[in-house]
Design a protein around this motif. Structure first.
Motif, mmCIF file in Angstrom:
data_model
loop_
_atom_site.group_PDB
_atom_site.id
_atom_site.type_symbol
_atom_site.label_atom_id
_atom_site.label_comp_id
_atom_site.label_asym_id
_atom_site.label_seq_id
_atom_site.Cartn_x
_atom_site.Cartn_y
_atom_site.Cartn_z
ATOM 1 N N ILE A 119 0.755 -1.222 -0.016
ATOM 2 C CA ILE A 119 0.121 0.024 -0.042
ATOM 3 C C ILE A 119 0.804 1.254 0.039
ATOM 4 C CG2 ILE A 119 -0.381 0.187 2.572
ATOM 5 C CD1 ILE A 119 -2.954 0.837 -0.287
ATOM 6 N N SER A 120 2.126 1.103 0.592
ATOM 7 C CA SER A 120 2.952 2.344 0.537
ATOM 8 C C SER A 120 3.725 2.563 -0.749
ATOM 9 C CB SER A 120 3.820 2.341 1.869
ATOM 10 O OG SER A 120 4.876 1.212 1.615
ATOM 11 N N SER A 121 3.761 1.748 -1.574
ATOM 12 C CA SER A 121 4.479 1.757 -2.860
ATOM 13 C C SER A 121 3.536 2.180 -3.821
ATOM 14 C CB SER A 121 4.893 0.343 -3.395
ATOM 15 O OG SER A 121 5.634 -0.103 -2.318
ATOM 16 N N GLN A 122 4.273 3.091 -4.947
ATOM 17 C CA GLN A 122 3.585 3.454 -5.997
ATOM 18 C C GLN A 122 3.452 2.519 -7.107
ATOM 19 O OE1 GLN A 122 2.337 6.900 -6.460
ATOM 20 N NE2 GLN A 122 3.015 7.041 -4.096
ATOM 21 N N ILE A 123 4.411 1.537 -7.104
ATOM 22 C CA ILE A 123 4.082 0.419 -8.261
ATOM 23 C C ILE A 123 3.787 -0.857 -7.449
ATOM 24 C CG2 ILE A 123 5.360 -0.935 -9.926
ATOM 25 C CD1 ILE A 123 7.103 1.466 -10.326
ATOM 26 N N ILE A 124 2.752 -1.466 -7.894
ATOM 27 C CA ILE A 124 2.416 -2.729 -7.356
ATOM 28 C C ILE A 124 2.829 -3.793 -8.040
ATOM 29 C CG2 ILE A 124 0.588 -4.155 -6.335
ATOM 30 C CD1 ILE A 124 0.554 -1.565 -4.922
ATOM 31 N N GLU A 125 3.747 -4.658 -7.394
ATOM 32 C CA GLU A 125 4.281 -5.796 -8.220
ATOM 33 C C GLU A 125 3.496 -6.934 -7.824
ATOM 34 O OE1 GLU A 125 8.399 -8.407 -8.017
ATOM 35 O OE2 GLU A 125 8.505 -6.279 -7.368
ATOM 36 N N ILE A 126 2.930 -7.600 -9.137
ATOM 37 C CA ILE A 126 2.211 -8.707 -8.643
ATOM 38 C C ILE A 126 2.789 -10.068 -9.561
ATOM 39 C CG2 ILE A 126 -0.175 -9.859 -9.071
ATOM 40 C CD1 ILE A 126 -1.321 -7.118 -9.182
ATOM 41 N N GLU A 127 3.240 -11.174 -8.788
ATOM 42 C CA GLU A 127 3.934 -12.284 -9.808
ATOM 43 C C GLU A 127 2.622 -13.044 -10.293
ATOM 44 O OE1 GLU A 127 6.470 -16.060 -8.412
ATOM 45 O OE2 GLU A 127 6.442 -14.338 -7.141
ATOM 46 N N ILE A 128 2.910 -13.201 -11.580
ATOM 47 C CA ILE A 128 1.987 -14.231 -12.349
ATOM 48 C C ILE A 128 2.449 -15.425 -13.076
ATOM 49 C CG2 ILE A 128 0.314 -12.040 -12.581
ATOM 50 C CD1 ILE A 128 1.698 -11.668 -15.492
ATOM 51 N N ASP A 129 1.734 -16.476 -13.043
ATOM 52 C CA ASP A 129 2.143 -17.453 -14.011
ATOM 53 C C ASP A 129 2.156 -17.544 -15.473
ATOM 54 O OD1 ASP A 129 2.668 -18.859 -11.533
ATOM 55 O OD2 ASP A 129 0.474 -19.351 -11.334
ATOM 56 N N LYS A 130 1.038 -16.647 -16.054
ATOM 57 C CA LYS A 130 0.770 -16.598 -17.422
ATOM 58 C C LYS A 130 0.272 -15.248 -17.570
ATOM 59 C CE LYS A 130 -3.355 -19.496 -17.337
ATOM 60 N NZ LYS A 130 -4.005 -20.694 -17.832
ATOM 61 N N VAL A 131 0.215 -14.866 -18.870
ATOM 62 C CA VAL A 131 -0.412 -13.674 -19.399
ATOM 63 C C VAL A 131 -1.126 -13.957 -20.695
ATOM 64 C CG1 VAL A 131 1.577 -12.544 -20.357
ATOM 65 C CG2 VAL A 131 -0.577 -11.319 -19.565
ATOM 66 N N ASP A 132 -2.209 -13.468 -20.832
ATOM 67 C CA ASP A 132 -2.780 -13.416 -22.413
ATOM 68 C C ASP A 132 -2.105 -12.699 -23.409
ATOM 69 O OD1 ASP A 132 -4.124 -13.357 -24.832
ATOM 70 O OD2 ASP A 132 -6.310 -13.409 -23.659
ATOM 71 N N LYS A 133 -1.222 -12.964 -24.351
ATOM 72 C CA LYS A 133 -0.404 -12.172 -25.043
ATOM 73 C C LYS A 133 -1.298 -11.045 -25.783
ATOM 74 C CE LYS A 133 3.539 -15.549 -25.612
ATOM 75 N NZ LYS A 133 4.153 -16.456 -26.741
ATOM 76 N N SER A 134 -2.195 -11.413 -26.092
ATOM 77 C CA SER A 134 -3.277 -10.598 -26.833
ATOM 78 C C SER A 134 -3.621 -9.246 -26.072
ATOM 79 C CB SER A 134 -4.660 -11.115 -27.490
ATOM 80 O OG SER A 134 -5.425 -11.575 -26.307
ATOM 81 N N LYS A 135 -3.620 -9.437 -24.784
ATOM 82 C CA LYS A 135 -3.917 -8.480 -23.998
ATOM 83 C C LYS A 135 -2.801 -7.293 -23.405
ATOM 84 C CE LYS A 135 -8.065 -9.734 -23.517
ATOM 85 N NZ LYS A 135 -9.271 -8.833 -23.774
#
Length: 552
Positions: A119-135
């Motif tokens: 909450i105190s950070s300006q950038i939120i880092e979220i670890e992900i397993d995969k991502v839809d390349k079209s997005k």
């Protein structure tokens, strides 16, 4: 009246002079302050300003990569995919949250959990397993980046003790190569993402709060190439993981002096250093170079060198072993291992049997002075000096009984690295090539920036004497204390040793073996020590055999 007027004038002049001096001091101070801000502390103030106006997410360690001899990465091998979301973009923005859910299959709960934890950070880092390349493009339009974050160390990292580790808070090396080569490795390959809170960046471009800038590595990046062979290192570590006792291995190239593998056990996790703070098991110790041990019968190689090199004895030497020998007028006796009676022995037999009574006789004929001269000639009185801060030097007492000196016992100690160095010289027929670990500094294209050389010079040490010792070491593996190696394909030459020591008041025995492989035109010098515990002592011979079999 005139005298009073002169006095008044003098006071005025003094006040004017004092005012002038004070003004010059103040002016000089201001000039220095300006100079300090603009020149001396320019980078420091820039950094403070930057930290107030930006927030940074590092995508790697910002340090030079470390490679093995075949350009295979030893660090920065493992990546994880992360989503970098400016907090202002995601806070209360249901459309953006929906986009993230669609692109990553993350739940709304998982997204807001990450926001709350940072909450105190300006950038939120979220670890992900995969991502839809079209997005991905749509995410980027919303200032949301999909990035690969490179980990300095992986869970199955090789060469942990030699590489060492860094202090994450300030990115400075704490041990091993990371510490010793910190100046060469720091501030290279930096990749990060910044959110500008307000104002402009260094290029003069205006950034709105929540905007994102990506920074990649530069042309000035420097990486480090080692002499280590990661394939050999991997095989050695798998073998040593099966050895339950604390242990160490050093393997070097006989001809060049390049260190090909170095292993210390127990191992440690470089990403979780704090968990070892209260441990008494010595996980963070590099036993190959940072711990000294009594050499035991391995030291008989030094006694043998002193006797042969000074023509005290030769191959015609004969000794009759009765299992023990008197070593003082007080009735003190030196026994052979298990009081074994070896009977009539040639010199080669005495070496193969590691006969204590024979070597006491040889040491007595040779004399302490010549044995200590041999220690210096063989460079055992100095560090190998491969450029690692933790490397220890030998411990050589001024006073040691001849009976202990003859068989390498008492409070005389050496590192496995030092023992490997003399093994290299013997295997190379007396050509001493200083061991080394650093090959070169290279750029991102693997082009050499700087080639490293050892601080020591190669030299020829008594080739005739060394060749004779080398031949006797072959007999140790054929019909001596290491006859378990007699069926090793390619053959070898070795010297074994059992070193008496103590731990927490308990008597223990360490198992040594040092030697070369194969026996003809040897390529590898291999030194192993397996520490004894109060429960058991282990021979290093089976481990030596398994390593040699895996070097083919």
């Amino acid at each position: 009246m005139r005298r009073r007027k002169n006095t008044t004038n003098k006071i005025i002049k003094r006040r004017i002079l004092l005012f002038f001096i004070m003004s010059m001091i103040v002016f000089g101070g201001l000039i220095y302050k300006i100079y300090s801000i603009t020149i001396l502390k320019n980078d420091e103030y820039k950094s403070k300003i930057a930290s107030q106006s930006t927030e940074t997410i590092k995508l790697n360690s910002g340090r030079g990569l470390i490679y093995d001899r075949n350009n295979i990465l030893l660090t920065d091998k493992e990546n994880k995919k992360v989503l970098l979301v400016p907090k202002d973009v995601v806070s209360g923005n249901f459309k953006t949250v929906s986009l993230i859910k669609e692109a990553t299959n993350l739940s709304e709960k998982e997204i807001y959990k990450a926001v709350q934890e940072q909450i105190s950070s300006q950038i939120i880092e979220i670890e992900i397993d995969k991502v839809d390349k079209s997005k991905v493009d749509e995410l980027k339009k919303n200032n949301i980046l999909v990035k690969e974050k490179t980990l300095r160390y992986s869970e199955n990292n090789l060469l942990t003790h030699l590489l060492g580790y860094i202090k994450k808070s300030d990115n400075i090396g704490v041990s091993g190569i990371e510490k010793s080569m910190n100046d060469e490795l720091k501030n290279s390959n930096s990749e990060y993402v910044s959110v500008f809170k307000a104002g402009t960046n260094n290029s003069g471009l205006t950034y709105l709060k929540g905007s994102v800038e990506e920074v990649n590595s530069s042309e000035d990046d420097k990486n480090l190439k080692l002499t280590i062979d990661s394939k050999i290192q991997s095989k050695v570590e798998k073998i040593m993981d099966e050895v339950e006792n604390p242990s160490a291995v050093v393997i070097s190239d006989v001809k060049s002096g390049e260190i090909l593998a170095m292993c210390s056990r127990p191992n440690f996790e470089q990403n979780d250093i704090s968990s070892y703070a209260k441990s008494n098991n010595g996980e963070l110790q590099n036993r190959a170079l940072g711990v000294t041990y009594p050499p035991g019968s391995v030291f008989k190689l030094v006694v043998l060198f002193a006797a042969l090199n000074n023509n005290i004895i030769d191959e015609n030497y004969v000794h009759t072993c009765t299992g023990s020998i008197a070593v003082s007028s007080k009735g003190d006796v030196l026994n052979c291992n298990n009081s074994t009676v070896h009977g009539v022995e040639t010199l080669s037999d005495a070496v193969a049997n590691s006969c204590n009574t024979a070597f006491y006789d040889i040491a007595k004929r040779t004399g302490e002075d010549k044995i200590f001269e041999a220690i210096k000639t063989l460079h055992l009185d100095e560090k190998v000096d491969i450029g690692i801060d933790e490397e220890k030097n030998s411990k050589i007492p001024n006073n040691i009984s001849l009976s202990n000196l003859a068989i390498g016992q008492a409070n005389m100690e050496f590192t496995p690295l030092q023992i490997n160095q003399i093994t290299q010289a013997i295997a190379n027929n007396g050509t001493y090539n200083p061991l080394y670990i650093y090959d070169s500094l290279v750029d991102d294209s693997m082009k050499s920036i700087k080639t490293y050389k050892t601080n020591k010079k190669s030299e020829i040490i008594s080739p005739y004497t060394m060749t004779r010792i080398k031949e006797m070491m072959k007999q140790v593996s054929k019909n001596g204390t290491a006859k378990l190696l007699s069926d090793l394909k390619g053959g070898c030459g070795v010297k074994t040793g059992t070193a008496q020591s103590s731990s927490n008041g308990n008597k223990i025995s360490h198992g040594w073996i040092t030697g070369f492989y194969p026996e003809d035109n040897p390529k590898y010098a291999i030194t192993i020590i397996i520490e004894g515990t109060k429960e058991e002592s282990k021979s290093a011979i089976p481990t030596f055999k398994e390593i040699c079999e895996n070097l083919k």
